[in-house]
Design an enzyme around this catalytic site. Structure first.
Site, mmCIF file in Angstrom:
data_model
loop_
_atom_site.group_PDB
_atom_site.id
_atom_site.type_symbol
_atom_site.label_atom_id
_atom_site.label_comp_id
_atom_site.label_asym_id
_atom_site.label_seq_id
_atom_site.Cartn_x
_atom_site.Cartn_y
_atom_site.Cartn_z
ATOM 1 N N THR A 123 -10.498 -35.270 -1.068
ATOM 2 C CA THR A 123 -11.421 -34.185 -1.239
ATOM 3 C C THR A 123 -12.680 -34.923 -1.835
ATOM 4 O OG1 THR A 123 -9.601 -32.569 -1.222
ATOM 5 C CG2 THR A 123 -11.578 -32.093 -2.317
ATOM 6 N N TYR B 288 -12.856 -27.220 3.980
ATOM 7 C CA TYR B 288 -13.428 -28.379 4.259
ATOM 8 C C TYR B 288 -12.681 -29.644 4.903
ATOM 9 C CZ TYR B 288 -10.231 -30.095 0.445
ATOM 10 O OH TYR B 288 -9.157 -30.545 0.088
ATOM 11 N N THR C 90 -6.027 -36.346 -3.663
ATOM 12 C CA THR C 90 -4.811 -36.104 -4.999
ATOM 13 C C THR C 90 -3.614 -35.516 -4.552
ATOM 14 O OG1 THR C 90 -5.563 -33.628 -4.686
ATOM 15 C CG2 THR C 90 -6.967 -34.902 -6.281
ATOM 16 N N ASP C 91 -3.442 -35.305 -3.196
ATOM 17 C CA ASP C 91 -2.151 -34.993 -2.749
ATOM 18 C C ASP C 91 -0.884 -36.011 -2.925
ATOM 19 O OD1 ASP C 91 -3.055 -32.881 -1.720
ATOM 20 O OD2 ASP C 91 -2.616 -33.041 0.243
ATOM 21 N N LYS D 161 1.092 -34.592 -9.406
ATOM 22 C CA LYS D 161 0.315 -33.136 -9.360
ATOM 23 C C LYS D 161 1.127 -32.150 -9.593
ATOM 24 C CE LYS D 161 -2.946 -31.566 -5.970
ATOM 25 N NZ LYS D 161 -3.740 -31.631 -4.505
ATOM 26 N N GLU E 11 27.813 -35.021 -14.386
ATOM 27 C CA GLU E 11 28.906 -34.299 -13.534
ATOM 28 C C GLU E 11 29.250 -34.855 -12.210
ATOM 29 O OE1 GLU E 11 27.951 -29.788 -13.273
ATOM 30 O OE2 GLU E 11 26.034 -30.649 -14.473
HETATM 31 N N1 ASP Z 1 -5.716 -32.983 0.817
HETATM 32 C C1 ASP Z 1 -6.631 -33.711 -0.145
HETATM 33 C C2 ASP Z 1 -6.060 -35.177 -0.263
HETATM 34 O O1 ASP Z 1 -4.921 -35.363 -0.771
HETATM 35 C C3 ASP Z 1 -6.487 -33.028 -1.311
HETATM 36 C C4 ASP Z 1 -7.360 -33.538 -2.300
HETATM 37 O O2 ASP Z 1 -7.692 -34.471 -2.141
HETATM 38 O O3 ASP Z 1 -7.653 -32.992 -3.399
HETATM 39 O O4 ASP Z 1 -6.663 -35.929 0.411
#
Ligand code: ASP
Length: 356
Positions: free
Chosen positions: A40, A53, A119-120, A192, A313
């Site tokens: 992103t 986007y 971020t994923d 995340k 367990e």
């Molecule tokens: N889908 C995007 C990615 O991980 C989300 C992001 O970058 O925040 O590339």
């Protein structure tokens, strides 16, 4: 008068942005290489306020044009490694990244590396590099929750902070880090935690390592687990990694998913169990049978924090299972893939899960 010169060799995926300040070229600044992978932070949409986007739409040179201030803290070089949404991240790119970072950091001409990333799966790439980069020099991952064309985009400040961190002496020897939203997070602990919030990254078990505020760095703690220069894992000569799959735990589960991944050729299974890594009885039978066929089984948990402990367990010793300790399932998968490049002995693999 300040003068800014850009030489961009886009066809080679390499560019250099030498900067001339009022006092001359900034030759004595640390050298930071930016490896761009997409996400992103490099995303673009049609509207400043629309949620739609495309990830990985702009290149690293365009990203940096939004943050010319980085040239006052470091001599910047950049390379485009990929331009994808990080949901497309894969073993090949991880291996390529680790190899390139090892080459760069072995040279006197590079003092630190920043990786722009979605971020994923940022936490997975960060942990993979934490185990495979063999240098004390800083390696920092950065991304954004809002695309480059969004109102109040968070990418430029995150990138400025990430370059500051990669250029800093304080960050030497701290392992791979994530710099997002003013937090400095350690690769092992960061995850995340929210699908859309700019404050998405947290370290639920042990907290973040420090803060970076307008490029000013403060560390408050360090990870006691082995990483980077202390790591025993070597991937530079590898072309791929052993297959490891994750199977999710829930009430009234079956063994179907475990059997399916074993049939598909998995060398290891991470079970994201309930509570302290517990499997449903039928799933437990599938895991025991998988182990009987030589497939490694890691008991991890779907619970966002806490440890999975040995012999609570589940009789781990009886089945030859390994516990994830405080590693989440997606990071347990990475450590198991790397462990399997060295051994298939569950005791050795358990040692690694307690050390890394
Ligand atoms: N889908 C995007 C990615 O991980 C989300 C992001 O970058 O925040 O590339």
């Amino acid at each position: 008068m300040k003068h800014f010169v850009a030489m961009i060799c886009v066809s080679m995926g390499i560019f250099v942005l030498p900067m001339m300040t009022g006092t001359g070229f900034a030759e004595n600044l640390p050298s930071v290489t930016i490896l761009a992978t997409g996400g992103t932070i490099a995303g673009a949409g049609d509207s400043q306020v629309g949620s739609a986007y495309k990830s990985g739409a702009v290149t690293v040179d365009i990203l940096l044009q939004a943050v010319p201030e980085v040239n006052k803290i470091a001599q910047i070089k950049g390379e485009q490694i990929s331009n994808i949404g990080s949901q497309e991240m894969n073993n090949k790119i991880w291996l390529k990244l680790a190899k390139r970072i090892n080459e760069l950091l072995a040279s006197d001409e590079c003092d630190g590396v920043v990786i722009t990333h979605g971020t994923d799966t940022m936490e997975e790439t960060a942990y993979f590099l934490n185990l495979t980069v063999r240098s004390k020099k800083p390696v920092v991952l950065v991304g954004a929750m809002r695309s480059s064309t969004s109102m109040s985009a968070d990418g430029p400040m995150n990138l400025y902070n990430a370059v500051s961190l990669a250029a800093s002496q304080e960050a030497v020897g701290k392992g791979v880090m994530v710099a997002m939203n003013e937090k400095i997070s350690g690769a092992r602990d960061v995850t995340k935690t929210n699908t859309t919030d700019v404050a998405t990254f947290g370290s639920p078990n042990f907290g973040s390592l420090g803060r970076v505020f307008y490029g000013k760095i403060r560390f408050y703690r360090e990870s006691s687990r082995k990483h980077t220069f202390q790591s025993e894992f070597k991937t530079d000569a590898l072309e791929d990694l052993p297959r490891v799959d994750i199977v999710y735990g829930y009430a009234n589960n079956t063994r179907a998913m475990v059997d399916a991944v074993v049939t598909a050729g998995a060398k290891g299974v991470v079970h994201a169990g309930v509570g302290n890594g517990n499997p449903y009885p039928e799933t437990m039978e599938g895991l025991a049978d998988a182990r009987g066929k030589g497939v490694q089984v890691i008991r991890s948990t779907r619970v966002p924090s806490g440890r999975v402990t040995l012999d609570a367990e589940v009789d781990d010793a009886k089945y030859g299972f390994v516990v994830s300790d405080s590693l989440n399932p997606q990071k347990s998968r990475i450590l198991l893939m790397l462990a399997l490049t060295k051994t298939s002995d569950p005791k050795e693999i358990q040692r690694m899960f307690f050390e890394y």
